[in-house]
Design a protein around this motif. Structure first.
Motif, short mmCIF file in Angstrom:
data_model
loop_
_atom_site.label_atom_id
_atom_site.label_comp_id
_atom_site.label_asym_id
_atom_site.label_seq_id
_atom_site.Cartn_x
_atom_site.Cartn_y
_atom_site.Cartn_z
N VAL A 52 41.24 47.91 43.07
CA VAL A 52 41.67 47.29 44.33
C VAL A 52 41.88 45.79 44.18
N GLN A 53 41.61 45.24 43.01
CA GLN A 53 41.74 43.80 42.80
C GLN A 53 42.40 43.55 41.45
N SER A 54 43.56 42.89 41.48
CA SER A 54 44.20 42.57 40.21
C SER A 54 43.75 41.19 39.74
N GLY A 55 44.32 40.72 38.65
CA GLY A 55 43.98 39.38 38.14
C GLY A 55 43.05 39.47 36.95
N HIS A 127 45.94 48.54 46.04
CA HIS A 127 46.21 47.54 45.00
C HIS A 127 47.35 46.62 45.43
N GLY B 42 46.46 34.66 45.45
CA GLY B 42 46.93 33.93 44.27
C GLY B 42 46.24 34.42 43.02
N GLU B 43 44.93 34.62 43.11
CA GLU B 43 44.19 35.06 41.92
C GLU B 43 44.44 36.54 41.61
N MET B 44 45.02 37.25 42.58
CA MET B 44 45.39 38.64 42.31
C MET B 44 46.71 38.69 41.54
N GLY B 45 47.39 37.57 41.42
CA GLY B 45 48.69 37.55 40.75
C GLY B 45 49.79 38.04 41.67
N ILE B 51 48.56 42.97 52.68
CA ILE B 51 47.27 42.65 52.06
C ILE B 51 46.80 41.27 52.52
#
Lengths: 531, 326
Positions: A52-55, A127, B42-45, B51
């Motif tokens: 559920v969290q990218s990066g 996502h 931002g940190e999720m790209g 969202i």
């Protein structure tokens, strides 16, 4: 006489401390602890659930904690992981995964196709990369070790979407409790089936991962423990590495530090392992704002910029140039596009033709350039260079700073800019990370890294949509080639360089990660020489 | 009775002041362009508008500012400092965890700076026009004038790279996991460089002040009397002059606590010291409003409380103030 006692004591303590510190064996610069790897990062994970969290902050940990259906080698080939085999149907609308038998979660429960189906549903609903699994209609689970994925249209990027960083298989029996999964308590106390389990997390300071003894691949992981220290200041992190307080910095783009550390014989510096991320540093134009709404003006700026100077001198020759939207490390990349080798005469001619003659002072018009506030080396330097370079063709460019990331993002995502420097990731496949910045249906105010250039070209939309469902790799590459030529020709973005990510590892570490996802993949094979 | 009435009035005023601090901080912080949803996205790209809206809604950022202020004040009144957007933790537990490292760094640095500064000041005042005195003045001023982050980085380079005898980051060795005396020793070794940075900055002020104070003290009548009585010079110098010269130094030590906290933000960031200062830095970068507001609230409360206590102590000690306004 009491006033003199404390100074004396402190002096004695300082002397003793100094003497003990320099004694061999008691000094700080000791050898690494057996079986332990200490990594340094400047990113703080919000939590550890990569579904559920990218990066990369989350992915660095989640790829160790969770296993995924597939993993990738250094040549973009999928390799078995939780899925021992996979097969597409003739029409490309069904993908069948066969799972390994012995995989269990850290709590001892078996990994089943139900968990795969639950994870895919969770990712699709939560996502941030919504195009990644948009084509998935449903997942059937005929038996505990078989998952049949039904697609509404062919999806050539689905295998890539099954890599550790993008599809960590999360346990249904833990997460299926209703409520908002993004706030699930297990996100900070994760249970996965990956090679390491989380044993301690001190927010903003460090987390410790310990070997999972029942990991389904025999004799792995080879390390006993990974400690990830969060060090906000890059200089401090680099000195910690030099001082043996860290064993590796798995990902950094600090070129001056890299240049210095390369000379250290105890360290190994590599730029391999970042092809999947595919980050490009570029100059973006607001194509709806005059005079940048005229393609001739954008082309003139492109002809005026000396990319070779930026890459070779400003960035100390440590970066690779980028000419097109798809990052050079990708099999879909091309250099067969207009490369805009600096030509000031051509730039001047184009501006004259566009109706912007020079005035008495030799100026044509003024523009403003923004840059990400924490990116001095990659962006601010380039913005300052552009200021002097564009003056040569009569453009008066002013450099505008932003106080912090939200202030900059707010300006760019609401189109309050002329030009901006930016760094954007490909995330492996154009369907996931490229199309979003060019396709006209993704012009969405307030959303960073959508089509903030407001670029509209129906032919580009058509090509991107066609390539997104093309399963034949040759035909797909041809479609993306045409797309790239068009975009480079119309210059909504001028591509400058690949973001120079480097991994810095201590000598003596074996099997450092060099697949396309580099450190954002399981470190189950890494070990110290002789251990 | 007058004393308690006055105390009640001061407490009432303080609550109003605290409320004003909370509201002002809240409005100022929220007035900056952009919000935490952009940092998180931002940190999720990258993220979709849905969202981003969902993040704003989850943290109440989509409500009108005044509604948010009222909710926050109510929350604070109930003893709840909120939940960190970024660290996914209650703000109170984040702050509580960070207070001891900051106190350790500050108290150790302040005490050491005071002792070293006084010793240097005394040496300097013994022969005010000698070479040692000029050298002490030169190095004191250099230490005070150098930017804290620069001093910190130079010390890191010196002791981390060229002469690696001290650890350059963190508060203890996570990997070794020491206990007992070994842990204390480990912490002291980690404390060396960050505290030395703050000591270099602050010892200069103590040294200058104690030098001036000693020179003044040495020219007073009671010192002349002590010498006339035939006391030896050492006793005159250390007992009669120094004891009296220390009063302004002690006052300054108290006043230095606030500026030292400011210096700790930089030092903790440079040396990765896990204290409040680094938490402030991380929270500013990430627009973690609840954490920032929580720290500002706690600091404001501490200052107000210190003022009340000082005021009350004055009234207890000094009969001239006790009577209240006539």
């Amino acid at each position: 006489m009491r006033t003199l006692r404390w100074p004396q004591l402190i002096l004695v303590a300082a002397l003793v401390s100094g003497l003990l510190a320099v004694r061999p064996g008691l000094g700080w610069a000791a050898e690494h602890t057996k079986g332990t790897l200490v990594l340094g990062t400047d990113s703080v994970p919000r939590h550890f659930n990569g579904a559920v969290q990218s990066g990369s902050a989350t992915a660095l940990a989640s790829t160790q904690i969770f296993a995924s259906p597939l993993r990738f080698d250094a040549n973009w080939n999928p390799q078995p992981y939780l899925a021992e085999s996979w097969k597409f149907s003739e029409d490309g609308l069904t993908l069948t995964l066969k799972l390994v038998k012995d995989a269990v979660f850290h709590d001892g429960k078996p990994v089943t196709s139900d968990d795969v189906a639950f994870t895919i549903k969770t990712i699709k609903e939560n996502h941030p990369f919504q195009t990644m699994l948009a084509a998935v209609d449903s997942v059937e689970t005929p038996d505990p070790l078989t998952a049949v994925i039904h697609l509404s249209k062919p999806h050539p990027a689905i295998l890539l979407a099954m890599c550790p960083g993008l599809m960590p298989i999360i346990p249904k029996h833990i997460y299926n409790t209703g409520g908002n999964i993004k706030e699930h308590p297990a996100n900070v106390k994760p249970i996965g089936s990956g090679p390491f389990k989380l044993v301690e997390y001190v927010p903003g300071e460090y987390y410790t991962l310990e070997k999972f003894d029942r990991f389904f691949i025999p004799d792995r992981p080879k390390l006993d423990r990974i400690v990830v220290r969060i060090i906000g200041d890059v200089n401090s992190m680099v000195l910690s590495l030099e001082n043996n307080e860290l064993d590796a910095i798995p990902q950094t783009d600090d070129i001056p530090a890299v240049q210095r550390l390369e000379k250290n014989p105890q360290l190994l510096v590599t730029n391999k392992g970042f092809e999947g991320i595919g980050a490009i540093n570029w100059l973006a134009f607001n194509t709806k704002k005059a005079p940048l709404d005229d393609v001739r003006v954008r082309r003139a700026i492109a002809w005026a910029v000396d990319r070779d100077y930026i890459v070779g001198t400003l960035m100390l020759g440590k970066v690779e140039p980028s000419y097109a939207p798809i990052s050079p490390g990708s099999p879909l990349a091309t250099e067969d596009v207009e490369q805009y080798k600096v030509d000031l005469d051509k730039a001047n001619a184009l501006l004259d033709e566009a109706g912007h003659p020079k005035n008495d002072k030799g100026e044509r018009f003024s523009l403003q350039i923004d840059f990400e506030p924490d990116s001095e080396f990659l962006q601010h330097n380039v913005a300052e260079y552009l200021r002097s370079q564009l003056k040569k063709i009569g453009i008066n460019l002013t450099v505008r700073s932003s106080a912090d990331f939200p202030a900059w993002a707010n300006r760019i995502s609401n189109y309050d800019f002329d030009l901006t420097m930016d760094t954007v990731y490909n995330w492996g496949d154009p369907v996931i990370g490229v199309g979003r910045t060019y396709i006209s249906t993704n012009i969405r105010p307030g959303v960073m890294w959508s089509n903030t250039q407001q670029y509209v070209n129906p032919k580009v939309d058509e090509l991107l949509n066609a390539a997104a469902v093309e399963m034949d790799q040759v035909k797909r590459k041809a479609l993306y080639l045409e797309f790239q030529k068009l975009v480079v020709d119309e210059v909504p973005i001028y591509f400058i360089n690949v973001v120079p990510y480097f991994g810095i590892w201590r000598q003596g570490l074996e099997n450092i990660p060099q697949s396309i996802w580099g450190p954002l993949s399981p470190l189950d094979e890494v070990h110290w020489t002789g251990e | 009775m007058i004393f308690f009435r006055h105390l009640a009035v001061r407490l009432g005023n303080s609550i109003l002041l605290l409320l004003a601090v909370i509201v002002l901080n809240f409005i100022l912080i929220h007035s900056a362009p952009g919000d935490p949803a952009e940092v998180i996205a931002g940190e999720m790209g990258g993220a979709t508008i849905e969202i981003i809206e969902e993040i704003r809604s989850r943290y109440g950022l989509d409500r009108p500012l005044w509604t948010q202020v009222v909710i926050y004040v109510r929350q604070i009144a109930g003893g709840d400092l909120g939940y960190s957007y970024y660290f996914n933790q209650p703000v109170s537990s984040l702050i509580l965890r960070r207070i001891p490292p900051t106190l350790l760094l500050m108290i150790f640095s302040l005490a050491s700076a005071a002792i070293i500064g006084v010793v240097l000041g005394v040496i300097s005042s013994y022969a005010p026009h000698s070479v040692p005195s000029h050298l002490i003045t030169f190095f004191s001023l250099a230490g005070y004038a150098a930017p804290v982050f620069w001093t910190g980085l130079m010390l890191m380079l010196l002791f981390g790279r060229f002469c690696p005898i001290f650890p350059v980051s963190g508060m203890f060795d996570i990997v070794a996991g020491h206990h007992g005396f070994a842990y204390v020793w480990d912490v002291l070794r980690h404390l060396a460089l960050p505290s030395l940075t703050l000591i270099l900055l602050n010892a200069a002020q103590f040294s200058r002040l104690s030098r001036a104070s000693m020179l003044e003290s040495l020219s007073t009548d009671y010192v002349r009397t002590a010498r006339a009585k035939g006391l030896n010079e050492r006793r005159v110098f250390l007992v009669h002059a120094l004891r009296n010269a220390l009063m302004p130094v002690v006052t300054m030590a108290g006043l230095q606590f606030g500026p030292l906290l400011g210096g700790a933000v930089v030092v903790e960031t440079v040396f990765n010291w896990p204290g409040l200062g680094r938490l402030v830095f991380d929270s500013i970068l990430r627009r973690d409003y609840p954490v920032l507001l929580g720290i500002l609230f706690i600091s404001a409360m501490m200052v107000i409380l210190a003022n009340i206590v000082t005021d009350a102590l004055y009234r207890l000690i000094d009969p001239r103030v006790r009577g209240g306004p006539k």
